[in-house]
Design a protein around this motif. Structure first.
Motif, mmCIF file in Angstrom:
data_model
loop_
_atom_site.group_PDB
_atom_site.id
_atom_site.type_symbol
_atom_site.label_atom_id
_atom_site.label_comp_id
_atom_site.label_asym_id
_atom_site.label_seq_id
_atom_site.Cartn_x
_atom_site.Cartn_y
_atom_site.Cartn_z
ATOM 1 N N LEU A 75 0.832 -1.202 0.000
ATOM 2 C CA LEU A 75 0.000 0.000 0.000
ATOM 3 C C LEU A 75 0.869 1.256 0.000
ATOM 4 O O LEU A 75 0.653 2.180 -0.799
ATOM 5 C CB LEU A 75 -0.916 -0.016 1.227
ATOM 6 C CG LEU A 75 -1.878 1.159 1.387
ATOM 7 C CD1 LEU A 75 -2.901 1.168 0.264
ATOM 8 C CD2 LEU A 75 -2.586 1.099 2.733
ATOM 9 N N ASN A 78 2.727 1.780 -3.312
ATOM 10 C CA ASN A 78 1.850 2.364 -4.335
ATOM 11 C C ASN A 78 1.698 3.864 -4.152
ATOM 12 O O ASN A 78 1.541 4.607 -5.124
ATOM 13 C CB ASN A 78 0.461 1.709 -4.284
ATOM 14 C CG ASN A 78 0.449 0.351 -4.940
ATOM 15 O OD1 ASN A 78 1.415 -0.040 -5.601
ATOM 16 N ND2 ASN A 78 -0.634 -0.388 -4.766
ATOM 17 N N TRP A 79 1.737 4.318 -2.911
ATOM 18 C CA TRP A 79 1.546 5.735 -2.612
ATOM 19 C C TRP A 79 2.840 6.527 -2.810
ATOM 20 O O TRP A 79 2.865 7.537 -3.504
ATOM 21 C CB TRP A 79 1.082 5.904 -1.164
ATOM 22 C CG TRP A 79 -0.362 6.240 -0.991
ATOM 23 C CD1 TRP A 79 -0.897 7.447 -0.673
ATOM 24 C CD2 TRP A 79 -1.471 5.346 -1.104
ATOM 25 N NE1 TRP A 79 -2.266 7.368 -0.576
ATOM 26 C CE2 TRP A 79 -2.653 6.091 -0.838
ATOM 27 C CE3 TRP A 79 -1.605 3.988 -1.404
ATOM 28 C CZ2 TRP A 79 -3.923 5.538 -0.864
ATOM 29 C CZ3 TRP A 79 -2.873 3.430 -1.434
ATOM 30 C CH2 TRP A 79 -4.001 4.204 -1.163
ATOM 31 N N VAL A 119 -8.281 -2.071 1.701
ATOM 32 C CA VAL A 119 -7.959 -0.697 1.294
ATOM 33 C C VAL A 119 -7.053 -0.721 0.064
ATOM 34 O O VAL A 119 -7.240 0.056 -0.881
ATOM 35 C CB VAL A 119 -7.289 0.068 2.451
ATOM 36 C CG1 VAL A 119 -6.778 1.428 1.984
ATOM 37 C CG2 VAL A 119 -8.272 0.254 3.603
ATOM 38 N N TRP A 123 -8.117 0.601 -3.658
ATOM 39 C CA TRP A 123 -7.355 1.622 -4.389
ATOM 40 C C TRP A 123 -7.011 1.147 -5.797
ATOM 41 O O TRP A 123 -7.124 1.896 -6.775
ATOM 42 C CB TRP A 123 -6.085 1.968 -3.625
ATOM 43 C CG TRP A 123 -5.178 2.877 -4.412
ATOM 44 C CD1 TRP A 123 -3.966 2.580 -4.937
ATOM 45 C CD2 TRP A 123 -5.437 4.243 -4.756
ATOM 46 N NE1 TRP A 123 -3.443 3.652 -5.601
ATOM 47 C CE2 TRP A 123 -4.330 4.700 -5.503
ATOM 48 C CE3 TRP A 123 -6.493 5.113 -4.517
ATOM 49 C CZ2 TRP A 123 -4.249 5.994 -6.007
ATOM 50 C CZ3 TRP A 123 -6.420 6.412 -5.016
ATOM 51 C CH2 TRP A 123 -5.304 6.835 -5.758
ATOM 52 N N ARG A 124 -6.594 -0.101 -5.899
ATOM 53 C CA ARG A 124 -6.275 -0.632 -7.219
ATOM 54 C C ARG A 124 -7.506 -0.668 -8.111
ATOM 55 O O ARG A 124 -7.417 -0.436 -9.327
ATOM 56 C CB ARG A 124 -5.674 -2.029 -7.085
ATOM 57 C CG ARG A 124 -4.257 -2.024 -6.503
ATOM 58 C CD ARG A 124 -3.705 -3.427 -6.331
ATOM 59 N NE ARG A 124 -2.295 -3.383 -5.941
ATOM 60 C CZ ARG A 124 -1.583 -4.461 -5.617
ATOM 61 N NH1 ARG A 124 -2.158 -5.659 -5.628
ATOM 62 N NH2 ARG A 124 -0.311 -4.343 -5.274
ATOM 63 N N ASN A 127 -8.319 2.968 -9.081
ATOM 64 C CA ASN A 127 -7.255 3.585 -9.862
ATOM 65 C C ASN A 127 -7.074 2.871 -11.206
ATOM 66 O O ASN A 127 -5.990 2.417 -11.559
ATOM 67 C CB ASN A 127 -5.943 3.548 -9.069
ATOM 68 C CG ASN A 127 -4.902 4.491 -9.633
ATOM 69 O OD1 ASN A 127 -5.214 5.525 -10.201
ATOM 70 N ND2 ASN A 127 -3.642 4.114 -9.475
ATOM 71 N N ARG A 165 -15.294 9.358 -8.477
ATOM 72 C CA ARG A 165 -14.400 9.152 -9.618
ATOM 73 C C ARG A 165 -15.102 9.498 -10.924
ATOM 74 O O ARG A 165 -14.525 10.100 -11.829
ATOM 75 C CB ARG A 165 -13.924 7.699 -9.642
ATOM 76 C CG ARG A 165 -12.891 7.407 -10.718
ATOM 77 C CD ARG A 165 -12.592 5.929 -10.819
ATOM 78 N NE ARG A 165 -13.748 5.179 -11.293
ATOM 79 C CZ ARG A 165 -13.724 3.879 -11.594
ATOM 80 N NH1 ARG A 165 -12.604 3.189 -11.413
ATOM 81 N NH2 ARG A 165 -14.804 3.255 -12.015
ATOM 82 N N TRP A 283 -6.545 13.079 -4.799
ATOM 83 C CA TRP A 283 -7.479 11.940 -4.837
ATOM 84 C C TRP A 283 -6.956 10.785 -4.001
ATOM 85 O O TRP A 283 -7.697 10.128 -3.277
ATOM 86 C CB TRP A 283 -7.678 11.521 -6.290
ATOM 87 C CG TRP A 283 -8.391 10.232 -6.512
ATOM 88 C CD1 TRP A 283 -7.874 9.091 -7.031
ATOM 89 C CD2 TRP A 283 -9.763 9.933 -6.227
ATOM 90 N NE1 TRP A 283 -8.824 8.099 -7.083
ATOM 91 C CE2 TRP A 283 -10.001 8.588 -6.597
ATOM 92 C CE3 TRP A 283 -10.822 10.662 -5.682
ATOM 93 C CZ2 TRP A 283 -11.230 7.978 -6.441
ATOM 94 C CZ3 TRP A 283 -12.058 10.050 -5.537
ATOM 95 C CH2 TRP A 283 -12.256 8.727 -5.909
ATOM 96 N N ARG A 284 -5.639 10.573 -4.066
ATOM 97 C CA ARG A 284 -5.011 9.488 -3.308
ATOM 98 C C ARG A 284 -5.118 9.729 -1.809
ATOM 99 O O ARG A 284 -5.496 8.829 -1.049
ATOM 100 C CB ARG A 284 -3.550 9.388 -3.728
ATOM 101 C CG ARG A 284 -2.759 8.304 -3.058
ATOM 102 C CD ARG A 284 -1.341 8.286 -3.620
ATOM 103 N NE ARG A 284 -0.623 9.507 -3.275
ATOM 104 C CZ ARG A 284 0.531 9.856 -3.837
ATOM 105 N NH1 ARG A 284 1.068 9.102 -4.773
ATOM 106 N NH2 ARG A 284 1.146 10.962 -3.458
ATOM 107 N N TYR A 287 -8.684 9.415 -0.549
ATOM 108 C CA TYR A 287 -9.097 8.012 -0.429
ATOM 109 C C TYR A 287 -8.696 7.445 0.928
ATOM 110 O O TYR A 287 -9.507 6.830 1.635
ATOM 111 C CB TYR A 287 -8.451 7.206 -1.560
ATOM 112 C CG TYR A 287 -8.677 5.718 -1.453
ATOM 113 C CD1 TYR A 287 -9.896 5.148 -1.815
ATOM 114 C CD2 TYR A 287 -7.674 4.866 -0.984
ATOM 115 C CE1 TYR A 287 -10.111 3.784 -1.715
ATOM 116 C CE2 TYR A 287 -7.880 3.503 -0.878
ATOM 117 C CZ TYR A 287 -9.096 2.970 -1.250
ATOM 118 O OH TYR A 287 -9.313 1.612 -1.140
ATOM 119 N N LEU A 288 -7.446 7.658 1.303
ATOM 120 C CA LEU A 288 -6.968 7.136 2.592
ATOM 121 C C LEU A 288 -7.677 7.825 3.755
ATOM 122 O O LEU A 288 -8.090 7.175 4.734
ATOM 123 C CB LEU A 288 -5.457 7.348 2.704
ATOM 124 C CG LEU A 288 -4.714 6.508 3.741
ATOM 125 C CD1 LEU A 288 -4.879 5.027 3.448
ATOM 126 C CD2 LEU A 288 -3.239 6.880 3.762
#
Length: 497
Positions: A75, A78-79, A119, A123-124, A127, A165, A283-284, A287-288
């Motif tokens: 996770l 990816n961030w 989570v 996200w995947r 995204n 989205r 956006w990222r 989301y978290l």
């Protein structure tokens, strides 16, 4: 002596009891409207290897705690990339609360693992993931629901994010959004539907759990110092609701500070705002943040508890790792501004991150010591000793034991009868009617009950007699009363009220 929860908690007793019934094929007693079924099922699978169900439950938690590093690393990578991911994985592996719950017979460690995975899967999916990604995200949330029913709310959260989205990403069509929402719900329903149907059959209503309504709006009372939840309307008037919510949020804030102190938050701010955000980062982070905010808001109107906040730690440590990385970069840039310090920069750059991380973890040392050596379990340790003693003394293979919690009955190999807040005569009469052999009086609970006169073991209590005492520490005294079967000895002494 270090204590890694050497005694089972009341919730743990419930899970082990459900597991034993499930493994015996007794589905009626192996399923519960109050406890979700996945954790007992996992304990059951582990008990195929380990005969001791209590050890099997701890084994499930240990494995889950060890595996948590994997989705956490993915996770964060990816961030923020590999370097930050390594920092975050180290923090996840060493945070004392996560270590502690990986040793307990509770759902927290397993739930934290699956929620973090959910989570990541969510996200995947959001995204640019295909339909299969949304299906897997729904399945992951279905597993979360089967551990903690309140996780069902995350499905609604992801549906809202899907809509968001569609509004902000022009390349996303309405048809794709509808398809993705359908796959997300399908994945969740695939796992959740059997248990929801069971709840419908048992309760007569469509619900996600039998305990949701009873816990609703109790946070304020607990935060105000009430010892036990009391009967309340599901939706009190607005002013009462706001007052309760305010108290619950304050209580939740105090719990939050125990595991994520203010200077942790300060470093999070450094990580989030030191540099200008590139396109798409808002956006990222939103989301978290949505998962963290939804969890805190949801538990604020129920029963705030450190157990409920613990699963958020991998998400919070994701931000903290970024803060440590940004702080280290800032330190190196600052040192490079001094001519005399430039030659030491290559060495210092290797030390800043581990030193800062070590200092942060060291600041949690009091929490670590409390979790592993504190006296919070001494009441249950005393009840465990009482259970072992009763098992050795009792002529019956399954003695009947009345107590506020089922710990003593579990270790005595007997049957538990719930002790309620009732008057003395009713207590003795009900104990005789249900064939109770022993009543467990624990100082932690009884000092708040009308039955607290039973803590005076030197006085005469008609129908009861003290047969054993245990004391792990001050304030955690345990008295074992035997119940006289002769009703002629009944009656209420004037001083027993």
């Amino acid at each position: 002596m270090w204590r890694v929860e050497g005694v089972i908690s009341p919730d743990g007793v419930v899970y082990v009891t459900l597991t034993r019934n499930l493994m015996a094929g007794n589905l009626r007693e192996g399923l519960s409207i109050y406890s979700s079924p996945l954790y007992p099922l996992l304990i059951g699978l582990a008990s195929l290897i380990f005969r001791d169900a209590e050890f099997a439950g701890r084994f499930v938690s240990v494995v889950a705690g060890g595996l948590l590093v994997i989705p956490s690393h993915k996770l964060i990578r990816n961030w923020y990339g590999e370097q930050v991911a390594l920092i975050g994985a180290g923090l996840v592996a060493l945070h004392p609360l996560l270590i502690y719950y990986s040793t307990t017979l509770l759902t927290e460690s397993t739930y934290t693992l699956i929620l973090t995975s959910a989570v990541l899967a969510g996200w995947r999916a959001l995204n640019g993931g295909r339909a299969r990604s949304h299906l897997l995200a729904g399945v992951a949330l279905g597993l979360c629901y089967l551990l903690k029913p309140e996780a069902a709310g995350f499905i609604l959260l992801l549906l809202i994010l899907l809509l968001g989205r569609k509004l902000f990403v022009k390349s996303c069509s309405l048809k794709e959004t509808a398809r993705d929402a359908l796959m997300l719900c399908a994945g969740f329903i695939l796992l959740a539907a059997p248990y929801i149907i069971y709840l419908r059959r048992e309760t007569g209503a469509w619900t996600i759990s039998g305990k949701i309504a009873e816990h609703m709006w109790q946070g304020g009372r607990l935060a105000a110092g009430d010892i036990a939840p009391v009967s309340m309307p599901l939706m009190p008037n607005m002013m009462t609701a706001l007052a309760q919510l305010t108290k619950a949020l304050r209580f939740e804030y105090e719990l939050f500070n125990l595991i994520f102190p203010p200077f942790f938050v300060l470093l999070v701010g450094v990580g989030l705002f030191r540099k200008r955000w590139p396109s798409g980062r808002a956006w990222r982070e939103l989301y978290l943040l949505s998962f963290i905010a939804a969890t805190l808001a949801g538990y604020a109107v129920t029963l705030p508890n450190i157990r409920f906040i613990a699963p958020l730690l991998p998400l919070l440590l994701c931000w903290l790792a970024k803060g440590i990385y940004e702080f280290a970069e800032w330190m190196i840039e600052t040192l490079n501004g001094f001519n005399g310090a430039r030659k030491f920069t290559p060495y210092l750059s290797k030390l800043i991150v581990p030193v800062v991380a070590a200092c942060l973890l060291a600041s949690l040392l009091p929490l670590f010591i409390y979790l592993l050596r504190g006296d919070k379990w001494d009441d249950y340790h005393g009840q465990k000793r009482a259970g072992v003693w009763i098992k050795e003394q009792a002529s019956s293979r399954a003695p009947v034991i009345m107590s506020t919690v089922p710990v003593t009955a579990f270790y005595a190999g007997g049957r538990h009868v719930q002790l309620f807040n009732e008057d003395y005569q009713a207590l003795v009469a009900r104990a005789r009617k249900e064939g109770v052999g022993y009543i467990i009086v624990n100082e932690r609970d009884f000092r708040y009950l009308p039955l607290r006169a039973l803590l005076d073991d030197e006085s005469f209590h008609p129908g009861l007699r003290v047969v054993q005492k245990f004391a792990e520490s001050p304030g955690h005294r345990i008295l074992v009363y035997a119940v006289d079967k002769d009703e002629a000895s009944g009656g209420l002494e004037d001083k027993v009220r």
